[in-house]
Write a protein that holds these residues in place. Structure first.
Motif, mmCIF file in Angstrom:
data_model
loop_
_atom_site.group_PDB
_atom_site.id
_atom_site.type_symbol
_atom_site.label_atom_id
_atom_site.label_comp_id
_atom_site.label_asym_id
_atom_site.label_seq_id
_atom_site.Cartn_x
_atom_site.Cartn_y
_atom_site.Cartn_z
ATOM 1 N N ASP A 20 51.417 -5.921 -15.962
ATOM 2 C CA ASP A 20 50.416 -4.971 -15.556
ATOM 3 C C ASP A 20 48.963 -5.312 -16.066
ATOM 4 O O ASP A 20 48.227 -4.424 -16.757
ATOM 5 C CB ASP A 20 50.723 -3.620 -16.316
ATOM 6 N N THR A 22 45.178 -5.722 -16.695
ATOM 7 C CA THR A 22 44.103 -4.803 -16.337
ATOM 8 C C THR A 22 42.992 -5.538 -16.799
ATOM 9 O O THR A 22 42.890 -5.937 -18.000
ATOM 10 C CB THR A 22 44.650 -3.582 -16.925
ATOM 11 N N SER A 35 49.577 -4.634 -20.311
ATOM 12 C CA SER A 35 49.958 -3.016 -20.741
ATOM 13 C C SER A 35 50.352 -2.970 -22.151
ATOM 14 O O SER A 35 49.585 -1.937 -22.580
ATOM 15 C CB SER A 35 51.165 -2.613 -19.825
ATOM 16 N N ALA A 36 50.852 -3.478 -22.980
ATOM 17 C CA ALA A 36 50.926 -3.541 -24.317
ATOM 18 C C ALA A 36 49.756 -3.579 -25.058
ATOM 19 O O ALA A 36 49.392 -2.798 -25.798
ATOM 20 C CB ALA A 36 51.831 -4.740 -25.024
ATOM 21 N N ASP A 37 48.838 -4.376 -24.622
ATOM 22 C CA ASP A 37 47.436 -4.723 -25.396
ATOM 23 C C ASP A 37 46.564 -3.257 -24.982
ATOM 24 O O ASP A 37 45.861 -3.033 -25.823
ATOM 25 C CB ASP A 37 47.024 -5.891 -25.087
ATOM 26 N N LEU A 38 46.654 -2.615 -23.782
ATOM 27 C CA LEU A 38 45.896 -1.780 -23.435
ATOM 28 C C LEU A 38 46.056 -0.572 -24.143
ATOM 29 O O LEU A 38 45.143 0.125 -24.701
ATOM 30 C CB LEU A 38 46.270 -1.232 -21.943
ATOM 31 N N GLU A 39 47.158 -0.210 -24.676
ATOM 32 C CA GLU A 39 47.533 0.962 -25.576
ATOM 33 C C GLU A 39 46.961 0.692 -26.903
ATOM 34 O O GLU A 39 46.657 1.576 -27.528
ATOM 35 C CB GLU A 39 48.940 0.955 -25.762
ATOM 36 N N ASP A 40 46.831 -0.415 -27.325
ATOM 37 C CA ASP A 40 46.196 -0.672 -28.740
ATOM 38 C C ASP A 40 44.675 -0.672 -28.651
ATOM 39 O O ASP A 40 44.090 -0.780 -29.896
ATOM 40 C CB ASP A 40 46.594 -2.206 -29.134
ATOM 41 N N GLU A 41 44.118 -0.785 -27.592
ATOM 42 C CA GLU A 41 42.421 -0.867 -27.566
ATOM 43 C C GLU A 41 41.976 0.545 -27.838
ATOM 44 O O GLU A 41 42.550 1.763 -27.424
ATOM 45 C CB GLU A 41 41.845 -1.362 -26.126
ATOM 46 N N GLN A 43 39.775 3.168 -26.823
ATOM 47 C CA GLN A 43 39.198 3.837 -25.757
ATOM 48 C C GLN A 43 38.459 2.974 -24.556
ATOM 49 O O GLN A 43 37.144 2.652 -24.676
ATOM 50 C CB GLN A 43 38.124 4.813 -26.177
ATOM 51 N N THR A 49 42.734 -2.737 -12.181
ATOM 52 C CA THR A 49 44.038 -3.213 -12.621
ATOM 53 C C THR A 49 44.339 -4.485 -11.471
ATOM 54 O O THR A 49 43.801 -4.361 -10.417
ATOM 55 C CB THR A 49 45.359 -2.386 -12.173
#
Length: 72
Positions: A20, A22, A35-41, A43, A49
């Motif tokens: 995923d 982005t 996708s895993a890194d997106l949640e860690d960023e 804001q 995508t």
């Protein structure tokens, strides 16, 4: 601080092996994350995508740099 989306960034997004993938903007820097890194960023601003970019590119022919430049 370079906030411009470039053809290289869009190619990196399309070629990414991340799940995923982005293209995001964080602290004034655009980068490709999964996708895993997106949640860690903290804001992040989602630019596009990989799936959305593919949907915008020509389906009836191979896309080129001019197509990516248009979307950059």
């Amino acid at each position: 601080m370079n906030t411009h989306v470039t053809v290289k960034l869009l190619r990196d997004l399309l070629d990414s092996s991340l799940p995923d993938a982005t293209l995001i903007l964080v602290d004034g820097t655009a980068r490709v994350v999964g996708s895993a890194d997106l949640e860690d960023e903290a804001q992040p601003f989602v630019i596009v995508t990989r799936d959305d970019l593919r949907d915008r590119l020509p389906k009836d022919r191979d896309y080129g740099d001019s197509d990516l430049e248009f979307h950059a």
